[in-house]
Motif scaffolding. Structure first.
Motif, PDB file in Angstrom:
ATOM      1  N   ALA A 106     -52.116 -27.716 -22.806  1.00  0.00           N
ATOM      2  CA  ALA A 106     -51.949 -26.404 -22.915  1.00  0.00           C
ATOM      3  C   ALA A 106     -53.027 -25.412 -22.255  1.00  0.00           C
ATOM      4  CB  ALA A 106     -51.844 -25.905 -24.442  1.00  0.00           C
ATOM      5  N   LEU A 107     -53.668 -26.024 -21.206  1.00  0.00           N
ATOM      6  CA  LEU A 107     -54.429 -25.365 -20.261  1.00  0.00           C
ATOM      7  C   LEU A 107     -54.078 -24.791 -18.984  1.00  0.00           C
ATOM      8  CD1 LEU A 107     -57.850 -27.552 -21.117  1.00  0.00           C
ATOM      9  CD2 LEU A 107     -57.173 -25.278 -22.002  1.00  0.00           C
ATOM     10  N   ILE A 108     -52.825 -25.360 -18.748  1.00  0.00           N
ATOM     11  CA  ILE A 108     -52.252 -25.021 -17.761  1.00  0.00           C
ATOM     12  C   ILE A 108     -50.682 -24.611 -17.721  1.00  0.00           C
ATOM     13  CG2 ILE A 108     -51.881 -25.741 -14.980  1.00  0.00           C
ATOM     14  CD1 ILE A 108     -53.978 -27.688 -15.184  1.00  0.00           C
ATOM     15  N   GLY A 109     -50.369 -23.676 -17.134  1.00  0.00           N
ATOM     16  CA  GLY A 109     -49.037 -23.368 -17.539  1.00  0.00           C
ATOM     17  C   GLY A 109     -48.281 -22.311 -16.707  1.00  0.00           C
ATOM     18  N   GLU A 110     -47.151 -21.583 -17.008  1.00  0.00           N
ATOM     19  CA  GLU A 110     -46.892 -20.449 -16.311  1.00  0.00           C
ATOM     20  C   GLU A 110     -46.773 -19.098 -16.779  1.00  0.00           C
ATOM     21  OE1 GLU A 110     -42.273 -19.493 -14.504  1.00  0.00           O
ATOM     22  OE2 GLU A 110     -42.390 -21.005 -15.959  1.00  0.00           O
ATOM     23  N   LEU A 111     -47.437 -18.260 -16.101  1.00  0.00           N
ATOM     24  CA  LEU A 111     -47.665 -16.810 -16.352  1.00  0.00           C
ATOM     25  C   LEU A 111     -47.164 -15.915 -15.419  1.00  0.00           C
ATOM     26  CD1 LEU A 111     -49.038 -15.251 -18.358  1.00  0.00           C
ATOM     27  CD2 LEU A 111     -51.116 -15.281 -16.888  1.00  0.00           C
ATOM     28  N   ILE A 158     -36.552 -29.567 -15.474  1.00  0.00           N
ATOM     29  CA  ILE A 158     -37.331 -30.365 -15.255  1.00  0.00           C
ATOM     30  C   ILE A 158     -38.869 -30.179 -15.605  1.00  0.00           C
ATOM     31  CG2 ILE A 158     -37.549 -29.678 -12.787  1.00  0.00           C
ATOM     32  CD1 ILE A 158     -37.955 -33.183 -13.780  1.00  0.00           C
ATOM     33  N   HIS A 159     -39.714 -30.935 -16.286  1.00  0.00           N
ATOM     34  CA  HIS A 159     -40.794 -30.612 -16.744  1.00  0.00           C
ATOM     35  C   HIS A 159     -41.807 -30.872 -15.679  1.00  0.00           C
ATOM     36  CE1 HIS A 159     -44.719 -30.656 -19.196  1.00  0.00           C
ATOM     37  NE2 HIS A 159     -43.781 -30.752 -20.214  1.00  0.00           N
ATOM     38  N   VAL A 160     -42.603 -29.504 -15.597  1.00  0.00           N
ATOM     39  CA  VAL A 160     -43.766 -29.429 -14.650  1.00  0.00           C
ATOM     40  C   VAL A 160     -44.468 -30.668 -14.181  1.00  0.00           C
ATOM     41  CG1 VAL A 160     -43.529 -26.964 -14.571  1.00  0.00           C
ATOM     42  CG2 VAL A 160     -45.166 -28.262 -16.054  1.00  0.00           C
ATOM     43  N   VAL A 161     -44.683 -31.332 -15.298  1.00  0.00           N
ATOM     44  CA  VAL A 161     -45.625 -32.417 -15.140  1.00  0.00           C
ATOM     45  C   VAL A 161     -44.955 -33.540 -14.421  1.00  0.00           C
ATOM     46  CG1 VAL A 161     -46.713 -34.457 -16.159  1.00  0.00           C
ATOM     47  CG2 VAL A 161     -47.134 -32.237 -17.115  1.00  0.00           C
ATOM     48  N   TRP A 193     -44.287 -23.714 -25.193  1.00  0.00           N
ATOM     49  CA  TRP A 193     -45.055 -22.938 -26.509  1.00  0.00           C
ATOM     50  C   TRP A 193     -46.236 -22.768 -26.843  1.00  0.00           C
ATOM     51  CZ3 TRP A 193     -44.053 -18.906 -28.921  1.00  0.00           C
ATOM     52  CH2 TRP A 193     -44.470 -18.396 -30.261  1.00  0.00           C
ATOM     53  N   GLU A 194     -47.019 -24.121 -26.579  1.00  0.00           N
ATOM     54  CA  GLU A 194     -48.440 -24.395 -26.973  1.00  0.00           C
ATOM     55  C   GLU A 194     -49.125 -23.423 -25.640  1.00  0.00           C
ATOM     56  OE1 GLU A 194     -49.871 -25.879 -29.293  1.00  0.00           O
ATOM     57  OE2 GLU A 194     -47.626 -26.183 -30.210  1.00  0.00           O
ATOM     58  N   TRP A 195     -48.619 -23.432 -24.464  1.00  0.00           N
ATOM     59  CA  TRP A 195     -49.037 -22.746 -23.445  1.00  0.00           C
ATOM     60  C   TRP A 195     -49.082 -21.158 -23.921  1.00  0.00           C
ATOM     61  CZ3 TRP A 195     -52.100 -21.864 -19.544  1.00  0.00           C
ATOM     62  CH2 TRP A 195     -51.974 -20.658 -18.562  1.00  0.00           C
ATOM     63  N   GLU A 196     -47.852 -20.818 -24.421  1.00  0.00           N
ATOM     64  CA  GLU A 196     -47.807 -19.413 -24.836  1.00  0.00           C
ATOM     65  C   GLU A 196     -48.963 -19.025 -25.830  1.00  0.00           C
ATOM     66  OE1 GLU A 196     -46.647 -15.930 -23.843  1.00  0.00           O
ATOM     67  OE2 GLU A 196     -45.320 -17.398 -23.099  1.00  0.00           O
ATOM     68  N   LYS A 197     -48.922 -19.736 -26.799  1.00  0.00           N
ATOM     69  CA  LYS A 197     -49.908 -19.609 -27.765  1.00  0.00           C
ATOM     70  C   LYS A 197     -51.346 -19.668 -27.297  1.00  0.00           C
ATOM     71  CE  LYS A 197     -48.249 -22.631 -30.764  1.00  0.00           C
ATOM     72  NZ  LYS A 197     -48.168 -23.602 -31.871  1.00  0.00           N
ATOM     73  N   TYR A 198     -51.686 -20.199 -26.449  1.00  0.00           N
ATOM     74  CA  TYR A 198     -52.892 -20.444 -25.757  1.00  0.00           C
ATOM     75  C   TYR A 198     -53.325 -19.155 -25.057  1.00  0.00           C
ATOM     76  CZ  TYR A 198     -56.755 -21.533 -22.698  1.00  0.00           C
ATOM     77  OH  TYR A 198     -57.869 -21.675 -22.075  1.00  0.00           O
ATOM     78  N   ILE A 199     -52.334 -18.638 -24.393  1.00  0.00           N
ATOM     79  CA  ILE A 199     -52.541 -17.224 -23.627  1.00  0.00           C
ATOM     80  C   ILE A 199     -52.698 -16.144 -24.526  1.00  0.00           C
ATOM     81  CG2 ILE A 199     -51.213 -15.631 -22.062  1.00  0.00           C
ATOM     82  CD1 ILE A 199     -49.753 -17.813 -20.994  1.00  0.00           C
ATOM     83  N   PHE A 221     -35.035 -28.674  -9.496  1.00  0.00           N
ATOM     84  CA  PHE A 221     -34.082 -27.873 -10.070  1.00  0.00           C
ATOM     85  C   PHE A 221     -34.754 -26.866 -11.110  1.00  0.00           C
ATOM     86  CE2 PHE A 221     -31.772 -31.014  -8.288  1.00  0.00           C
ATOM     87  CZ  PHE A 221     -30.262 -30.564  -8.216  1.00  0.00           C
ATOM     88  N   ASN A 222     -34.849 -26.885 -12.180  1.00  0.00           N
ATOM     89  CA  ASN A 222     -35.779 -25.494 -12.894  1.00  0.00           C
ATOM     90  C   ASN A 222     -36.769 -26.135 -13.757  1.00  0.00           C
ATOM     91  OD1 ASN A 222     -32.896 -24.895 -12.703  1.00  0.00           O
ATOM     92  ND2 ASN A 222     -33.503 -22.977 -13.718  1.00  0.00           N
ATOM     93  N   PRO A 223     -37.871 -26.004 -13.033  1.00  0.00           N
ATOM     94  CA  PRO A 223     -39.264 -26.345 -13.597  1.00  0.00           C
ATOM     95  C   PRO A 223     -39.564 -25.626 -14.870  1.00  0.00           C
ATOM     96  CG  PRO A 223     -39.451 -25.965 -11.207  1.00  0.00           C
ATOM     97  CD  PRO A 223     -38.013 -25.433 -11.670  1.00  0.00           C
ATOM     98  N   VAL A 224     -39.788 -26.088 -15.636  1.00  0.00           N
ATOM     99  CA  VAL A 224     -40.331 -25.572 -17.120  1.00  0.00           C
ATOM    100  C   VAL A 224     -41.521 -26.140 -17.792  1.00  0.00           C
ATOM    101  CG1 VAL A 224     -38.144 -24.389 -17.419  1.00  0.00           C
ATOM    102  CG2 VAL A 224     -38.727 -26.507 -18.755  1.00  0.00           C
ATOM    103  N   GLY A 225     -42.078 -25.649 -18.785  1.00  0.00           N
ATOM    104  CA  GLY A 225     -43.148 -26.442 -19.571  1.00  0.00           C
ATOM    105  C   GLY A 225     -44.291 -26.105 -19.202  1.00  0.00           C
ATOM    106  N   ALA A 226     -45.294 -27.111 -19.741  1.00  0.00           N
ATOM    107  CA  ALA A 226     -46.741 -27.118 -19.244  1.00  0.00           C
ATOM    108  C   ALA A 226     -47.368 -28.075 -19.706  1.00  0.00           C
ATOM    109  CB  ALA A 226     -47.428 -25.812 -19.990  1.00  0.00           C
TER     110      ALA A 226
END
Length: 232
Positions: free
Chosen positions: A78-83, A125-128, A220-226, A69-74
Motif C-alpha cells: 500500500a505504499l505505491i498506487g494510483e493517485l 489487470i492488476h498493476v503488479v 482500497w488499502e492504498w486509498e486508506k494509506y493516502i 487492458f485496464n490496470p487497477v490496484g496497488a
C-alpha cells in the motif's frame, strides 16, 4: 528504454483502446485496428504506427508494444498506487475515492449495453502483474528472443468484468457499501472488450496471477494509506 550492445530496445505502453469496438471477443493481437473511440485511443494508434514504421527502416531499433487492458490496484504494501490529478476518469480510483468520502456517488455510465447486466465490460489487470509483463518484455529483448524488431502483446487477464460486477466485488472484498447511480452512456466508451492473452502466455512467457479481489483489496488499502498520509 534499454540499450543492449548499442541497439535500442523500447517497451511501449500501448492500450487495448487501439482496437476500438472489436468485431469479436476475446480480441487478439491480429484483430484489425479500427477507428479509435476516443482521443486517447487515437494517440496510441498513432504511436504504434510510428513505431512499427520506424522499426521497418531502423534495424537497430527493437520495440515491444504492450497493449494494456485496464490496470487497477496497488502494491501489496500500500505504499505505491494510483493517485489521479483531479477527478478520476477511471472507475476504480473513483470507487475508492467515493468510498473514503472524497467524492460523491459513483455514476455507472449506461445499463442498457448488450452485457450480462447492461453495464460496460472491461478486462481489468492488476498493476503488479502489469509490471511483471514489462520485466518479461525487457528480458525477451535482452535475451534476443524476439521474432521481429516490432512485436505486440495483449496484457490482460482474458476475462471481462462489468462495471456493476466491479462495484459488487469492491463491496464484498472490503465490506464498504458504495453509493452509485445509473447515468446515460458516456461518449467514447466501448461496450465491451477483453483480450485473448494466449500469445502473451506462450510467447512472452507471462501470465496474470492476481484476480479482481486482490485488485479491489489493494486499491482500497492504498486509498486508506493516502488518507492517513496525504500527498496533497
Amino acid at each position: 528504454l534499454v540499450s543492449f550492445n548499442r541497439k535500442i530496445d523500447l517497451v511501449f505502453s500501448s492500450s487495448c483502446t487501439v482496437y476500438g469496438q472489436p468485431d469479436s471477443l476475446p480480441v487478439t493481437e491480429s484483430a484489425p485496428i479500427k477507428k479509435a473511440e476516443s482521443p486517447y485511443g487515437n494517440t496510441k494508434q498513432i504511436a504504434e504506427e510510428i513505431l512499427e514504421e520506424t522499426t521497418a527502416v531502423t534495424p537497430d531499433l527493437n520495440v515491444i508494444a504492450l497493449r494494456y487492458f485496464n490496470p487497477v490496484g496497488a502494491h501489496e504494501t500500500a505504499l505505491i498506487g494510483e493517485l489521479p490529478n483531479g477527478v478520476p476518469a477511471n472507475l476504480v480510483p473513483f470507487i475508492t475515492q467515493s468510498a473514503i468520502g472524497k467524492r460523491g456517488p459513483i455514476t455507472v455510465y449506461g445499463n442498457d449495453y448488450d452485457t450480462v447486466d447492461g453495464s460496460a465490460v472491461r478486462d481489468y489487470i492488476h498493476v503488479v502483474d502489469l509490471a511483471k509483463a514489462h520485466v518479461a518484455a525487457v528480458k525477451r529483448m535482452e535475451e534476443k528472443k524476439a521474432e521481429s524488431n516490432y512485436e505486440v502483446f495483449n496484457i490482460g487477464t482474458g476475462k471481462g468484468s462489468s462495471v456493476l460486477e466491479i462495484i459488487s466485488a469492491f463491496e464484498n472484498t472490503t465490506g464498504e457499501k458504495l453509493d452509485y447511480k445509473i447515468g446515460p452512456r458516456r461518449s467514447g466508451d466501448v461496450e465491451k472488450v477483453y483480450g485473448d492473452v494466449q500469445k502473451s502466455n506462450d510467447v512472452l512467457g507471462w501470465k496474470a496471477d492476481l484476480g479482481i479481489d486482490e485488485m479491489m483489496r489493494s486499491a482500497w488499502e492504498w486509498e486508506k494509506y493516502i488518507k492517513a498520509n496525504p500527498f496533497e
